[in-house]
Every structure is written in structure tokens, then in C-alpha cells.
Design a protein around this motif. Structure first.
Motif, PDB file in Angstrom:
ATOM      1  N   GLU A 167      17.216 -10.494  -0.477  1.00  0.00           N
ATOM      2  CA  GLU A 167      17.774 -10.682   0.879  1.00  0.00           C
ATOM      3  C   GLU A 167      17.153 -11.888   1.576  1.00  0.00           C
ATOM      4  OE1 GLU A 167      18.718  -7.682   3.519  1.00  0.00           O
ATOM      5  OE2 GLU A 167      19.536  -6.341   1.996  1.00  0.00           O
ATOM      6  N   LEU A 192       1.156   1.886   5.559  1.00  0.00           N
ATOM      7  CA  LEU A 192       0.803   3.253   5.156  1.00  0.00           C
ATOM      8  C   LEU A 192      -0.719   3.435   5.031  1.00  0.00           C
ATOM      9  CD1 LEU A 192       3.667   4.090   2.633  1.00  0.00           C
ATOM     10  CD2 LEU A 192       3.367   4.945   4.962  1.00  0.00           C
ATOM     11  N   ARG A 225      10.783  -4.324  -3.079  1.00  0.00           N
ATOM     12  CA  ARG A 225      10.290  -5.710  -3.072  1.00  0.00           C
ATOM     13  C   ARG A 225      11.370  -6.642  -3.629  1.00  0.00           C
ATOM     14  NH1 ARG A 225       8.423  -8.218  -0.648  1.00  0.00           N
ATOM     15  NH2 ARG A 225       7.715  -9.752  -2.125  1.00  0.00           N
ATOM     16  N   SER A 279      14.092  -6.994  -1.132  1.00  0.00           N
ATOM     17  CA  SER A 279      13.645  -7.818  -0.009  1.00  0.00           C
ATOM     18  C   SER A 279      13.661  -9.303  -0.398  1.00  0.00           C
ATOM     19  CB  SER A 279      12.232  -7.380   0.409  1.00  0.00           C
ATOM     20  OG  SER A 279      11.713  -8.213   1.389  1.00  0.00           O
ATOM     21  N   CYS A 331      10.044 -10.909  14.948  1.00  0.00           N
ATOM     22  CA  CYS A 331      11.122 -11.585  14.207  1.00  0.00           C
ATOM     23  C   CYS A 331      12.442 -10.869  14.501  1.00  0.00           C
ATOM     24  CB  CYS A 331      10.809 -11.593  12.718  1.00  0.00           C
ATOM     25  SG  CYS A 331       9.260 -12.432  12.344  1.00  0.00           S
ATOM     26  N   VAL A 338      11.438   2.901   8.565  1.00  0.00           N
ATOM     27  CA  VAL A 338      10.243   3.239   7.777  1.00  0.00           C
ATOM     28  C   VAL A 338       8.993   3.440   8.634  1.00  0.00           C
ATOM     29  CG1 VAL A 338      11.108   2.158   5.673  1.00  0.00           C
ATOM     30  CG2 VAL A 338       9.668   0.814   7.213  1.00  0.00           C
ATOM     31  N   ASP A 365      15.951 -11.298  12.779  1.00  0.00           N
ATOM     32  CA  ASP A 365      16.122 -10.709  11.446  1.00  0.00           C
ATOM     33  C   ASP A 365      16.528  -9.243  11.639  1.00  0.00           C
ATOM     34  OD1 ASP A 365      15.944  -9.980   8.799  1.00  0.00           O
ATOM     35  OD2 ASP A 365      13.997 -10.929   8.473  1.00  0.00           O
ATOM     36  N   TRP A 384       0.876  -1.179   0.000  1.00  0.00           N
ATOM     37  CA  TRP A 384       0.000   0.000   0.000  1.00  0.00           C
ATOM     38  C   TRP A 384       0.905   1.219   0.000  1.00  0.00           C
ATOM     39  CZ3 TRP A 384      -4.848   0.465  -1.270  1.00  0.00           C
ATOM     40  CH2 TRP A 384      -5.521   1.656  -0.985  1.00  0.00           C
ATOM     41  N   PHE A 435       8.284  10.256   2.697  1.00  0.00           N
ATOM     42  CA  PHE A 435       7.932   9.302   1.631  1.00  0.00           C
ATOM     43  C   PHE A 435       6.600   9.694   0.977  1.00  0.00           C
ATOM     44  CE2 PHE A 435       6.244   5.124   0.149  1.00  0.00           C
ATOM     45  CZ  PHE A 435       7.259   4.818  -0.750  1.00  0.00           C
ATOM     46  N   MET A 488      13.817 -15.949   9.950  1.00  0.00           N
ATOM     47  CA  MET A 488      12.592 -15.257   9.532  1.00  0.00           C
ATOM     48  C   MET A 488      11.365 -15.674  10.345  1.00  0.00           C
ATOM     49  SD  MET A 488      13.031 -14.691   5.459  1.00  0.00           S
ATOM     50  CE  MET A 488      13.381 -16.385   5.020  1.00  0.00           C
ATOM     51  N   TYR A 548      16.021  -6.678   8.817  1.00  0.00           N
ATOM     52  CA  TYR A 548      14.618  -6.247   8.687  1.00  0.00           C
ATOM     53  C   TYR A 548      14.234  -5.299   9.817  1.00  0.00           C
ATOM     54  CZ  TYR A 548       9.650  -5.945   8.956  1.00  0.00           C
ATOM     55  OH  TYR A 548       8.376  -5.418   9.062  1.00  0.00           O
TER      56      TYR A 548
HETATM   57  O1  LP5 Z   1       7.016  -8.995   3.108  1.00  0.00           O
HETATM   58  P1  LP5 Z   1       7.850 -10.228   3.111  1.00  0.00           P
HETATM   59  O2  LP5 Z   1       7.263 -11.294   3.973  1.00  0.00           O
HETATM   60  O3  LP5 Z   1       8.146 -10.706   1.721  1.00  0.00           O
HETATM   61  O4  LP5 Z   1       9.266  -9.835   3.716  1.00  0.00           O
HETATM   62  C1  LP5 Z   1       9.316  -9.204   4.971  1.00  0.00           C
HETATM   63  C2  LP5 Z   1      10.492  -8.268   5.001  1.00  0.00           C
HETATM   64  N1  LP5 Z   1      10.471  -7.357   3.858  1.00  0.00           N
HETATM   65  C3  LP5 Z   1       9.754  -6.238   3.881  1.00  0.00           C
HETATM   66  C4  LP5 Z   1       9.828  -5.381   2.659  1.00  0.00           C
HETATM   67  C5  LP5 Z   1       8.490  -5.367   1.988  1.00  0.00           C
HETATM   68  O5  LP5 Z   1       8.146  -6.662   1.495  1.00  0.00           O
HETATM   69  C6  LP5 Z   1       8.515  -4.389   0.826  1.00  0.00           C
HETATM   70  C7  LP5 Z   1       7.155  -3.836   0.530  1.00  0.00           C
HETATM   71  C8  LP5 Z   1       6.751  -2.866   1.600  1.00  0.00           C
HETATM   72  C9  LP5 Z   1       5.860  -1.804   1.086  1.00  0.00           C
HETATM   73  C10 LP5 Z   1       5.609  -0.833   2.189  1.00  0.00           C
HETATM   74  C11 LP5 Z   1       5.212   0.477   1.691  1.00  0.00           C
HETATM   75  C12 LP5 Z   1       6.000   1.527   2.359  1.00  0.00           C
HETATM   76  C13 LP5 Z   1       7.119   1.989   1.546  1.00  0.00           C
HETATM   77  C14 LP5 Z   1       8.438   1.558   2.033  1.00  0.00           C
HETATM   78  C15 LP5 Z   1       9.510   2.076   1.112  1.00  0.00           C
HETATM   79  C16 LP5 Z   1      10.894   2.052   1.725  1.00  0.00           C
HETATM   80  O6  LP5 Z   1       9.039  -5.917   4.817  1.00  0.00           O
HETATM   81  C17 LP5 Z   1      11.796  -9.007   4.980  1.00  0.00           C
HETATM   82  C18 LP5 Z   1      11.807 -10.002   6.123  1.00  0.00           C
HETATM   83  C19 LP5 Z   1      10.620 -10.946   5.969  1.00  0.00           C
HETATM   84  O7  LP5 Z   1       9.425 -10.174   6.007  1.00  0.00           O
HETATM   85  C20 LP5 Z   1      10.520 -12.004   7.065  1.00  0.00           C
HETATM   86  O8  LP5 Z   1      10.224 -11.411   8.313  1.00  0.00           O
HETATM   87  O9  LP5 Z   1      13.014 -10.732   6.098  1.00  0.00           O
HETATM   88  O10 LP5 Z   1      12.816  -8.049   5.262  1.00  0.00           O
HETATM   89  C21 LP5 Z   1      13.725  -7.761   4.310  1.00  0.00           C
HETATM   90  O11 LP5 Z   1      14.017  -8.539   3.437  1.00  0.00           O
HETATM   91  C22 LP5 Z   1      14.362  -6.403   4.489  1.00  0.00           C
HETATM   92  C23 LP5 Z   1      15.849  -6.431   4.275  1.00  0.00           C
HETATM   93  O12 LP5 Z   1      16.487  -7.347   5.118  1.00  0.00           O
HETATM   94  C24 LP5 Z   1      16.402  -5.037   4.501  1.00  0.00           C
HETATM   95  C25 LP5 Z   1      15.929  -4.098   3.415  1.00  0.00           C
HETATM   96  C26 LP5 Z   1      16.866  -2.973   3.268  1.00  0.00           C
HETATM   97  C27 LP5 Z   1      16.367  -2.115   2.146  1.00  0.00           C
HETATM   98  C28 LP5 Z   1      17.170  -0.878   2.030  1.00  0.00           C
HETATM   99  C29 LP5 Z   1      16.532   0.075   1.039  1.00  0.00           C
HETATM  100  C30 LP5 Z   1      17.012  -0.210  -0.326  1.00  0.00           C
HETATM  101  C31 LP5 Z   1      16.288   0.598  -1.327  1.00  0.00           C
HETATM  102  C32 LP5 Z   1      15.771  -0.278  -2.461  1.00  0.00           C
HETATM  103  C33 LP5 Z   1      15.814   0.413  -3.776  1.00  0.00           C
HETATM  104  C34 LP5 Z   1      16.841  -0.182  -4.652  1.00  0.00           C
END
Ligand code: LP5
Ligand code: MN
Length: 245
Positions: free
Chosen positions: A169, A89, A163, A166, A125, A138, A128, A47, A147, A178, A131
Motif C-alpha cells: 500500500e 503492543l 507488513r 503495508s 499523518c 488496532v 493517510d 512487537w 489479538f 505519508m 492508515y
Molecule cells: O511502519 P511503516 O512506516 O512501514 O508504515 C506505516 C503504516 N503501516 C503500518 C503497518 C505496520 O508496518 C505493520 C507492522 C505492525 C505490527 C504491529 C503489531 C500489532 C499487530 C497488528 C496486526 C493487525 O503501521 C503505513 C503508513 C506509513 O506508516 C506512513 O505513515 O502508510 O500504513 C499502511 O500502509 C496501512 C494500510 O494503508 C492499511 C492496512 C490495512 C490492513 C488491513 C488488514 C489486512 C490483513 C493482512 C493480512 C493479509
């Protein structure tokens, strides 16, 4: 018998139209008979801000039908929403447009005379660490204001990149990292005086975990996602049971 329903992790988006259709059917035929519906986060794949509601992004999407179905449901059944990591959001604009009530995470409520603790689950979690660092950033008001001040199209493009990052990673993280951290769960249960029932989603690992802590028995029910099929938890005065739709 009167009952409440809990769902989470529907991840509604245009690329899974069968799930959107199933969720609308669920709202119209199943949730319509409940005393209340609780949506514990990740209703949407993502969202990008409530201004999407008045924008072509939603108006031309299948999600418009979901929003309309929610609005129809809230005329008769109270619907409570707690933010997930994908849709934190969602705010007052969405709440006004649909009639849902936003709950903080976590929330302790009383149903059928018993305390029930609700959460999305991502905050637990704690192993992690990447995360959790991202989450802390955020979820800050300053970050969200900055944002949301950007054009909707730019926000969506950024989220798509995020996405991908994520997913990349996540492929390097173990299943254990996780999942919820056991100490974090016990700490939360203790903070809320050991409620007999704790319901959350996020991990997509539907299960029932029973804890015996400080002389109390607490059941942790994990909700399933809606990737392949619908999943919900029904609670009535006799207890709760899972249902696949
Ligand atoms: O959602 P899921 O289960 O797939 O993964 C989550 C964690 N990942 C997230 C990220 C969301 O999926 C992305 C979509 C969010 C939309 C929100 C809208 C608000 C806008 C935000 C804009 C910044 O939540 C994942 C966990 C997982 O759950 C299990 O608990 O592991 O976490 C990650 O993978 C995050 C990374 O470890 C760290 C991310 C660092 C990003 C840094 C910014 C880079 C900019 C990207 C542009 C190139
Ligand atoms: Mn989640």
C-alpha cells in the motif's frame, strides 16, 4: 553538561544485526552518560506481545541482547518509551523486564525548565486515511485483547502478512500523504499551548521545522531512523543538536 537523548525508529530485528550491535553500543557508551533517554517509538521492527520475552522467539534472537542492555541501562539512567505503530503492543511485561517507563502519546514534559512535547508522529499523518482507519482499529483495547489471545506464532505470521500488505500500500501512496499534516501539527501545538520544542519520529525525514504561531516560536525536530546508521537528538540547557552515530 547534563543532557537528555531522544531516539526513535531503530526497527531492531534479526535481519539487521549491525544495527542491533550499534544500538547496544549506543546504550552502553552514549546513553549511559545521559540524564535520561527517550525512545519515541518503533524500537522494534515489530512487537507481537510481551509474552515474546519469555519465549524462544526472543531468547534465541539478537534482540535478547538489546533487552539485556536496556535492563542494565535503566539501573543508572531513566529510560522512557512511547509506542510507535510497530511496537504499540509493548506493555507492562516489557516495562517490568527492562525497567523502562511507558509514556502516553503525546506527552508534554519539562526539561531544563522548558516544555517539550513528544510524540511518535504517526497520529499526525492524517492525510493517510487508510492508515488512520487501520490505526483506530488496532489501537482499541478490544482489538488488542482479541489479538493477544492468539498464540504468539499465529500473531507473528499475521504481522508478517500485514507488513507485506503495508509495503504494497505504501508503494501507491505519495510522499506527501505519508508526511505529517500541517493543520494536524498546528492543532497539536495549540492544544499544548505552543511548546518551544516538539520532537517526533515515524516519517524518517530528519529535519528541523520552525513555526511562528499565535506569537510563539515552536521548533519541530524530526528524528531519523536507524536503517543505515544511528541517529539521535541531544538536548541540554543550551538547546538541541542532532548526532549521527
Ligand atoms: O511502519 P511503516 O512506516 O512501514 O508504515 C506505516 C503504516 N503501516 C503500518 C503497518 C505496520 O508496518 C505493520 C507492522 C505492525 C505490527 C504491529 C503489531 C500489532 C499487530 C497488528 C496486526 C493487525 O503501521 C503505513 C503508513 C506509513 O506508516 C506512513 O505513515 O502508510 O500504513 C499502511 O500502509 C496501512 C494500510 O494503508 C492499511 C492496512 C490495512 C490492513 C488491513 C488488514 C489486512 C490483513 C493482512 C493480512 C493479509
Ligand atoms: Mn513509525
Amino acid at each position: 553538561m547534563s543532557h537528555c537523548i531522544f531516539i526513535s525508529d531503530l526497527h531492531l530485528c534479526d535481519s539487521r544485526p549491525h544495527i542491533t550491535a550499534a544500538s547496544i553500543d549506543f546504550l552502553e557508551r552514549t546513553a549511559a552518560n545521559a540524564q535520561a533517554l527517550y525512545i519515541l517509538g518503533d524500537l522494534f521492527e515489530y512487537w507481537a506481545g510481551d509474552d515474546a520475552i519469555e519465549h524462544e522467539v526472543i531468547k534465541t534472537s539478537a534482540l535478547q541482547a538489546s533487552i539485556d542492555a536496556l535492563r542494565r541501562l535503566t539501573k543508572n539512567v531513566p529510560v522512557f518509551f512511547m509506542a510507535g505503530n510497530r511496537d504499540f503492543l509493548i506493555g507492562d511485561g516489557f516495562s517490568k523486564a527492562t525497567g523502562i517507563t511507558i509514556l502516553p502519546d503525546p506527552s508534554l514534559i519539562t526539561l531544563f525548565g522548558k516544555p517539550v512535547l513528544l510524540s511518535h508522529g504517526d497520529a499526525l499523518c492524517t492525510d493517510d486515511t487508510a492508515y488512520q482507519a487501520f490505526r483506530a482499529e488496532v489501537r482499541s483495547q478490544a482489538w488488542q485483547n482479541q489479538f493477544l489471545s492468539q498464540p504468539l506464532e499465529n500473531r507473528i505470521a499475521f504481522i508478517e502478512q500485514l507488513r507485506a500488505k503495508s509495503e504494497q500500500e505504501k508503494s501507491t501512496k505519495s510522499m506527501q500523504i505519508m508526511d505529517v499534516n500541517a493543520v494536524a501539527v498546528e492543532k497539536l501545538l495549540s492544544q499544548y499551548d505552543y511548546p518551544p520544542l516538539f520532537i517526533h519520529g515515524h516519517t524518517h525525514r530528519p529535519n528541523t521545522h520552525v513555526y511562528h504561531l499565535a506569537g510563539h516560536t515552536c521548533e519541530r525536530r524530526v528524528l531519523g531512523d536507524w536503517y543505515e546508521q544511528g541517529s539521535c537528538l541531544m538536548l541540554n540547557a543550551d538547546g538541541c543538536h542532532s548526532r549521527t552515530l
